[in-house]
Design an enzyme around this catalytic site. Structure first.
Site, mmCIF file in Angstrom:
data_model
loop_
_atom_site.group_PDB
_atom_site.id
_atom_site.type_symbol
_atom_site.label_atom_id
_atom_site.label_comp_id
_atom_site.label_asym_id
_atom_site.label_seq_id
_atom_site.Cartn_x
_atom_site.Cartn_y
_atom_site.Cartn_z
ATOM 1 N N ASP A 176 0.849 -1.174 0.000
ATOM 2 C CA ASP A 176 0.000 0.000 0.000
ATOM 3 C C ASP A 176 0.905 1.251 0.000
ATOM 4 O O ASP A 176 1.826 1.332 -0.803
ATOM 5 C CB ASP A 176 -0.957 -0.045 1.204
ATOM 6 N N TYR A 301 -3.291 10.791 1.218
ATOM 7 C CA TYR A 301 -3.865 10.679 -0.125
ATOM 8 C C TYR A 301 -3.887 12.053 -0.798
ATOM 9 O O TYR A 301 -3.617 12.171 -1.992
ATOM 10 C CB TYR A 301 -5.287 10.126 -0.039
ATOM 11 N N HIS A 351 -4.569 -7.899 0.315
ATOM 12 C CA HIS A 351 -3.891 -6.623 0.519
ATOM 13 C C HIS A 351 -3.107 -6.579 1.828
ATOM 14 O O HIS A 351 -2.077 -5.912 1.918
ATOM 15 C CB HIS A 351 -4.946 -5.518 0.506
#
Length: 373
Positions: A176, A301, A351
């Site tokens: 990630d 982000y 993930h």
């Protein structure tokens, strides 16, 4: 830089407050479908929150306190990190970086095998000294008070941290956001980073005129993710502050926001607890709640969402798990990782590989770093 020992303490008053907030949750009506297509179902969120208030041991801090933890000021920001040294004299330094909605709690099951393989049935030649920092704005690291803490700045901070700990040559690993930071480390500290291993590789897809069945399937999964699964990142990359009010005030909202990803991104049979125990899920959710880091973590982000698509020139290894968000073929991975030394597709996992398939991930990390350490 002078690292100071650190321990996590959970205030009983904060636990009482959490339970009271959960008791007073104003619930929405139930979804109008019989699956998760409208989001995480009401019944499951209510059961998860009931378990959080009534059954959970709030032991996430104690589980981390079993390992040496520190805080240090790096580039003006307080950074929390685990530093687990191997008993093996030839151990190789490795910085592990988590992502969202993760934390250093992801690494609990891999720290022992990585640092002391002899005690876990492995070869002592594979031993690592492990440093696992909490990203800025995540967990027990400070929340940046100014813009600018994107992937490149984090990578430079990690390099300063590793050098301050006495490591002049080391490896980088992550998934990630950890994959983006690890790749950036290979660029900003080329003379020190021996190699980069990732368990979430971002690489161009659909660029070949003769796609394989696997590439076609991965491309379809990517299209479906863009259609139904990318909303969280759009919000966090554009309006993290707005999102943060609800998540910071409502533990039920915070739990739902994260638990949905445990369903969507793990290798499960329709339910997140097929892949992760309820305790592990609540450990991660609790780390976000008790540090009030929903907003500050989402800002990464806003800072760096485009950083995933950068090419990596350092010697690299890519491990592809079948339920990962992105699943590039080897030739696709080679477009993003220009010196690809290791590539494997694994049979199970998603993930959150360090929590879902810790033995597999440890084997992948060991295998790649044998080539470059």
């Amino acid at each position: 830089m002078t690292a100071e020992p650190f321990r996590i303490e959970v205030d009983e008053a904060d636990i009482v407050d959490l339970r009271e907030r959960l008791r007073r949750t104003r619930w929405p009506e139930a979804e109008t479908v019989a699956d998760w297509s409208q989001g995480i179902p009401l019944g499951y969120v209510q059961e998860l929150c009931r378990a959080w208030a009534e059954d959970y041991d709030f032991g996430f801090g104690a589980r981390l306190n079993a390992f040496p933890q520190f805080r240090d000021t790096v580039d003006g920001l307080g950074i929390h990190f685990l530093h687990v040294r191997s008993p093996e004299p030839g151990a190789f330094p490795l910085v592990l970086t988590h992502g969202w909605p993760g934390s250093v709690l992801e690494f609990l099951d891999v720290l022992g095998p990585l640092t002391d393989p002899r005690a876990h049935g492995g070869d002592p030649c594979d031993a690592f000294h492990v440093v696992a920092p909490s990203l800025p704005g995540f967990g027990w690291s400070d929340k940046p008070a100014e813009a600018g803490w994107g992937v490149d700045r984090i990578a430079r901070a990690w390099d300063r941290l590793m050098v301050s700990l006495g490591y002049e040559r080391y490896g980088a690993q992550g998934g990630d956001w950890g994959s983006a930071v690890s790749g950036a480390l290979g660029e900003v500290a080329r003379e020190r980073v021996a190699g980069v291993h990732v368990n979430m590789a971002s690489a161009p897809s659909g660029v070949f005129g003769d796609p394989t069945p696997g590439e076609l399937a991965a491309a379809e999964a990517s299209k479906e993710f863009a259609r139904t699964g990318r909303g969280y990142s759009g919000q966090q990359a554009t309006r993290p502050q707005t999102l943060g009010y609800g998540l910071t005030d409502s533990p039920a909202g915070q739990a739902a926001w994260i638990a949905e990803k445990f369903w969507a991104w793990t290798d499960n049979d329709g339910h997140p607890e097929d892949a992760l125990s309820r305790q592990r899920m609540l450990d991660v959710i609790s780390a976000y709640w008790f540090t009030a880091s929903a907003t500050s973590s989402a800002r990464l982000y806003w800072e760096s969402y485009g950083a995933f698509r950068r090419q990596v020139t350092a010697p690299s290894g890519v491990s592809v798990y079948p339920r990962e968000i992105s699943r590039p073929s080897r030739r696709e991975a080679e477009l993003g990782y220009l010196d690809l030394r290791w590539y494997e597709q694994l049979p199970r996992g998603g993930h959150f590989a360090a929590m879902e398939q810790p033995e597999s991930l440890v084997a992948q990390i060991r295998g790649f770093f044998r080539l470059v350490r």
